[in-house]
Design an enzyme around this catalytic site. Sequence first.
Site, PDB file in Angstrom:
ATOM      1  N   TYR A   1       0.013   3.297  -3.376  1.00  0.00           N
ATOM      2  CA  TYR A   1      -0.922   4.433  -3.211  1.00  0.00           C
ATOM      3  C   TYR A   1      -0.305   5.583  -2.435  1.00  0.00           C
ATOM      4  O   TYR A   1      -1.016   6.527  -2.089  1.00  0.00           O
ATOM      5  CB  TYR A   1      -2.173   3.999  -2.443  1.00  0.00           C
ATOM      6  CG  TYR A   1      -2.832   2.740  -2.915  1.00  0.00           C
ATOM      7  CD1 TYR A   1      -3.423   2.667  -4.173  1.00  0.00           C
ATOM      8  CD2 TYR A   1      -2.893   1.618  -2.095  1.00  0.00           C
ATOM      9  CE1 TYR A   1      -4.049   1.506  -4.593  1.00  0.00           C
ATOM     10  CE2 TYR A   1      -3.516   0.454  -2.506  1.00  0.00           C
ATOM     11  CZ  TYR A   1      -4.092   0.400  -3.762  1.00  0.00           C
ATOM     12  OH  TYR A   1      -4.716  -0.746  -4.165  1.00  0.00           O
TER      13      TYR A   1
ATOM     14  N   TYR B   1      -5.978  -5.553   2.724  1.00  0.00           N
ATOM     15  CA  TYR B   1      -5.161  -5.318   1.530  1.00  0.00           C
ATOM     16  C   TYR B   1      -3.671  -5.326   1.868  1.00  0.00           C
ATOM     17  O   TYR B   1      -2.889  -4.576   1.296  1.00  0.00           O
ATOM     18  CB  TYR B   1      -5.579  -4.007   0.841  1.00  0.00           C
ATOM     19  CG  TYR B   1      -7.062  -3.972   0.548  1.00  0.00           C
ATOM     20  CD1 TYR B   1      -7.616  -4.818  -0.402  1.00  0.00           C
ATOM     21  CD2 TYR B   1      -7.928  -3.136   1.257  1.00  0.00           C
ATOM     22  CE1 TYR B   1      -8.978  -4.827  -0.653  1.00  0.00           C
ATOM     23  CE2 TYR B   1      -9.293  -3.131   1.012  1.00  0.00           C
ATOM     24  CZ  TYR B   1      -9.805  -3.984   0.057  1.00  0.00           C
ATOM     25  OH  TYR B   1     -11.161  -3.986  -0.188  1.00  0.00           O
TER      26      TYR B   1
ATOM     27  N   ARG C   1       0.790  -1.241   0.000  1.00  0.00           N
ATOM     28  CA  ARG C   1       0.000   0.000   0.000  1.00  0.00           C
ATOM     29  C   ARG C   1       0.824   1.294   0.000  1.00  0.00           C
ATOM     30  O   ARG C   1       0.510   2.217  -0.741  1.00  0.00           O
ATOM     31  CB  ARG C   1      -1.015   0.005   1.154  1.00  0.00           C
ATOM     32  CG  ARG C   1      -1.958  -1.206   1.131  1.00  0.00           C
ATOM     33  CD  ARG C   1      -3.162  -1.060   2.048  1.00  0.00           C
ATOM     34  NE  ARG C   1      -4.122  -0.112   1.524  1.00  0.00           N
ATOM     35  CZ  ARG C   1      -4.253   1.116   1.926  1.00  0.00           C
ATOM     36  NH1 ARG C   1      -3.511   1.580   2.913  1.00  0.00           N
ATOM     37  NH2 ARG C   1      -5.135   1.917   1.379  1.00  0.00           N
TER      38      ARG C   1
ATOM     39  N   CYS D   1      14.578  -4.393  -4.763  1.00  0.00           N
ATOM     40  CA  CYS D   1      15.386  -3.561  -5.669  1.00  0.00           C
ATOM     41  C   CYS D   1      14.548  -2.523  -6.405  1.00  0.00           C
ATOM     42  O   CYS D   1      14.516  -2.499  -7.637  1.00  0.00           O
ATOM     43  CB  CYS D   1      16.060  -4.467  -6.677  1.00  0.00           C
ATOM     44  SG  CYS D   1      14.848  -5.408  -7.599  1.00  0.00           S
ATOM     45  N   GLU D   2      13.826  -1.707  -5.662  1.00  0.00           N
ATOM     46  CA  GLU D   2      13.003  -0.646  -6.254  1.00  0.00           C
ATOM     47  C   GLU D   2      13.077   0.546  -5.323  1.00  0.00           C
ATOM     48  O   GLU D   2      12.958   0.383  -4.095  1.00  0.00           O
ATOM     49  CB  GLU D   2      11.519  -1.057  -6.314  1.00  0.00           C
ATOM     50  CG  GLU D   2      11.211  -2.312  -7.055  1.00  0.00           C
ATOM     51  CD  GLU D   2      10.733  -2.062  -8.479  1.00  0.00           C
ATOM     52  OE1 GLU D   2      10.526  -0.890  -8.855  1.00  0.00           O
ATOM     53  OE2 GLU D   2      10.605  -3.050  -9.206  1.00  0.00           O
TER      54      GLU D   2
HETATM   55  N1  LLP Z   1     -17.294  -4.519  -3.042  1.00  0.00           N
HETATM   56  C1  LLP Z   1     -16.707  -4.311  -4.237  1.00  0.00           C
HETATM   57  C2  LLP Z   1     -17.465  -4.540  -5.463  1.00  0.00           C
HETATM   58  C3  LLP Z   1     -15.379  -3.865  -4.277  1.00  0.00           C
HETATM   59  O1  LLP Z   1     -14.801  -3.633  -5.449  1.00  0.00           O
HETATM   60  C4  LLP Z   1     -14.675  -3.647  -3.068  1.00  0.00           C
HETATM   61  C5  LLP Z   1     -13.276  -3.206  -3.083  1.00  0.00           C
HETATM   62  C6  LLP Z   1     -15.322  -3.907  -1.856  1.00  0.00           C
HETATM   63  C7  LLP Z   1     -16.641  -4.332  -1.875  1.00  0.00           C
HETATM   64  C8  LLP Z   1     -14.664  -3.716  -0.530  1.00  0.00           C
HETATM   65  O2  LLP Z   1     -14.281  -2.406  -0.329  1.00  0.00           O
HETATM   66  P1  LLP Z   1     -13.805  -1.929   1.137  1.00  0.00           P
HETATM   67  O3  LLP Z   1     -14.961  -2.082   2.070  1.00  0.00           O
HETATM   68  O4  LLP Z   1     -12.676  -2.777   1.542  1.00  0.00           O
HETATM   69  O5  LLP Z   1     -13.426  -0.526   0.934  1.00  0.00           O
HETATM   70  N2  LLP Z   1      -6.328  -2.319  -2.644  1.00  0.00           N
HETATM   71  C9  LLP Z   1      -6.976  -1.079  -2.268  1.00  0.00           C
HETATM   72  C10 LLP Z   1      -8.448  -1.254  -2.103  1.00  0.00           C
HETATM   73  C11 LLP Z   1      -9.151  -1.773  -3.339  1.00  0.00           C
HETATM   74  C12 LLP Z   1     -10.616  -1.997  -3.133  1.00  0.00           C
HETATM   75  C13 LLP Z   1     -11.235  -2.703  -4.286  1.00  0.00           C
HETATM   76  N3  LLP Z   1     -12.612  -3.010  -4.142  1.00  0.00           N
HETATM   77  C14 LLP Z   1      -6.317  -0.553  -0.988  1.00  0.00           C
HETATM   78  O6  LLP Z   1      -5.389  -1.176  -0.493  1.00  0.00           O
HETATM   79  O7  LLP Z   1      -6.694   0.502  -0.511  1.00  0.00           O
END
Ligand code: LLP
Length: 403
Positions: A303, A357, A299, A328-329
């Site tokens: 991001y 995540y 993360r 190595c980045e």
């Molecule tokens: N439902 C759908 C259709 C989604 O695409 C996602 C997340 C969720 C639920 C769950 O979202 P949450 O409640 O966790 O916000 N890798 C990124 C986050 C990508 C989220 C993708 N979709 C990070 O580390 O912030």
Amino acid sequence: MNIDYKALADKYGTPLYIYDFDYIENRYTTLKDAFTGKKSLISYAVKANSNLSVIAHLATLGAGADCVSIGEVKRALSAGVDKYKIIFSGVGKRDDEIRAALKYDILLLNLESEAEMKRVEMIAKELGKEARISVRVNPNIDPQTHPYISTGLHESKFGVEIDMAKRMYIYANKSDYLNPVGVHFHIGSQLIKLEPIKEACVIVADLVRSLKAIKIDIKFFDVGGGIGVVYNDEITISPKDYTQAIFEATKGLDVTLLCEPGRYMVANGGAFFTKVLYEKVNDGKRFVIVDGAMNDLLRPSLYNAYHEIEAVGIEGEKSIADVVGPVCESGDFFGKNVLLPPLKHNDLIVIHTAGAYGFTMASNYNTRAKSAEVALQNGKDRLIRKRETYEDQVRLELEYLEK
Ligand code: LLP
């Protein structure tokens, strides 16, 4: 979390993920309670943390699962999630995934295009089944979050516009092989403002009303995931305000309210442990080099996300440093300009809010083995995923098998 970090790091080694199952339970019950009085289903977004023990823990509490691949559906089923609480979303489902989902008889497939709907219809026909579906609507709302995790604007690849959704429902309603039972939206992740969710709910509730008026009876109103958590000093959405906004928008509609939180459930229940390897100064700049890296927790690199970094039990005058891993980045860092005391080999660093995540986005880049995962529950700790070995990593590389 009130835990003996050092003892855990010594017992299991580093890099290491730790999850507090009592915290996760508390998050689930708080959100579920906020839905009291309405029909509701919380389908946990497995992508946030898909360890089987985590999913199983939530399943025991009554949670369903929101999945984005057939692999996640299989995880949910293996972990004991009731099949009628499993939903399958995603912009690009393969034929074999659609076929398997229909055979597993999960609650519904969430469709993200007209072309996909036709494919699902064709496969359902082939199997002699009627596919329960929902349509992911893109309400064109700016969720005011990081662009990479913002999904509800027309320019994004997710879902379909309202007019298209309506056409899809009308088509599906006439089909012998499709049964339109739900509506879905998800406007983004790490949302800390309620307003965009409210607006989206109002738009989508209107669509449901217009569908009910033409006898298309939508039973599941799915507001997606996205509830933001505190990484630093954010003021985020409270479960009560969240559900009130949903109740308000869906007033008078006879629907089951569905939501798909991932991060809300697990982010602050998890921490990532890493040990200091070395310190060095390059051109006046201090670097703390640790044994975890971007392949373990991506993360910050991907991001520029903030995660609190704590040097456990170390005193001394603090100065700023970049905390970096061995990959190595140049982008391999956990924090930049972090205030830290002087550190030495094997001092423990804890990176907070890593339950969501974190492990799920880990890779084997640089042939680094994935971390172990540990659960804390009722004052006890237990290993829920072994540390990967080199052998685990090369296991599928055919030409060197059994050498
Ligand atoms: N439902 C759908 C259709 C989604 O695409 C996602 C997340 C969720 C639920 C769950 O979202 P949450 O409640 O966790 O916000 N890798 C990124 C986050 C990508 C989220 C993708 N979709 C990070 O580390 O912030």
